[in-house]
Motif scaffolding. Sequence first.
Motif, short mmCIF file in Angstrom:
data_model
loop_
_atom_site.label_atom_id
_atom_site.label_comp_id
_atom_site.label_asym_id
_atom_site.label_seq_id
_atom_site.Cartn_x
_atom_site.Cartn_y
_atom_site.Cartn_z
N HIS A 1 38.77 45.45 42.58
CA HIS A 1 38.01 46.46 41.83
C HIS A 1 37.12 45.63 40.91
O HIS A 1 37.64 44.85 40.10
N LEU A 2 35.82 45.81 41.06
CA LEU A 2 34.85 44.99 40.32
C LEU A 2 35.26 44.83 38.85
O LEU A 2 35.57 45.82 38.18
N HIS A 3 35.26 43.60 38.38
CA HIS A 3 35.54 43.37 36.95
C HIS A 3 34.85 42.10 36.48
O HIS A 3 34.64 41.16 37.25
N VAL A 4 34.51 42.13 35.20
CA VAL A 4 33.91 40.97 34.53
C VAL A 4 34.91 40.49 33.48
O VAL A 4 35.46 41.29 32.72
N HIS A 5 35.16 39.19 33.49
CA HIS A 5 36.01 38.60 32.45
C HIS A 5 35.14 38.16 31.29
O HIS A 5 34.11 37.51 31.49
N LEU A 6 35.57 38.48 30.08
CA LEU A 6 34.97 37.91 28.86
C LEU A 6 36.06 37.09 28.19
O LEU A 6 37.09 37.64 27.78
N VAL A 7 35.85 35.79 28.13
CA VAL A 7 36.85 34.89 27.57
C VAL A 7 36.28 34.21 26.33
O VAL A 7 35.40 33.35 26.44
N GLN B 1 41.62 53.14 46.41
CA GLN B 1 41.80 53.64 45.05
C GLN B 1 43.26 53.93 44.75
O GLN B 1 43.73 53.65 43.65
N ALA B 2 43.98 54.46 45.71
CA ALA B 2 45.39 54.81 45.50
C ALA B 2 46.21 53.57 45.19
O ALA B 2 47.18 53.63 44.45
N ASN B 3 45.83 52.43 45.76
CA ASN B 3 46.58 51.20 45.57
C ASN B 3 45.97 50.28 44.52
O ASN B 3 46.41 49.15 44.37
N CYS B 4 44.98 50.79 43.82
CA CYS B 4 44.22 49.91 42.92
C CYS B 4 44.78 49.97 41.50
O CYS B 4 44.79 51.03 40.89
N PRO B 5 45.23 48.84 40.98
CA PRO B 5 45.79 48.84 39.61
C PRO B 5 44.76 49.19 38.54
O PRO B 5 45.12 49.75 37.50
N PHE B 6 43.49 48.90 38.80
CA PHE B 6 42.47 49.22 37.79
C PHE B 6 42.11 50.70 37.83
O PHE B 6 41.85 51.30 36.79
#
Length: 141
Positions: A104-110, A8-13
């Motif tokens: 860090h889990l993410h979903v792209h919406l394009v 978490q400390a190194n996570c940009p999100f």
Amino acid sequence: MGTEMDAQANCPFCAIVTGHAQARVVTADDRCLAFLAATPAARGHTLVIPRRHVADLWDTDADLAAALMRTTHAVAALLRARLRPDGLTLRQNTGPASGQHVAHLHVHLVPRWQGDGTIGWPHPPATQPDPDAVLAELRGD
Ligand SMILES: [Zn+2]
């Protein structure tokens, strides 16, 4: 071997969630945050993330996955209403082999428009797998 706290400390999100990094937040709720991609593949390219740090889909329980999809569904409707795209590509990469760059889990919406080209996809294997064998493997037959 890092702990979850190190991650978490190194996570940009996580930095966006805590307000330590800037992002163009599209919408937010108690579980998730949606913000514009820093390097968009298209106008309106949005990422949806859970506020809680989880690395990827395999690291996520069904309840959080459902919350993520609820927010993703709402953002999809918003993109359609405001940008009037012809279509929408959803993409979720789990693991570096899939092209996941931020753990860090993410979903792209394009948002997609007619004739805007394609987004990368794996090359098909040289030899097509036997679909019945694949099905049996997935079912545990
Ligand atoms: Zn994180």
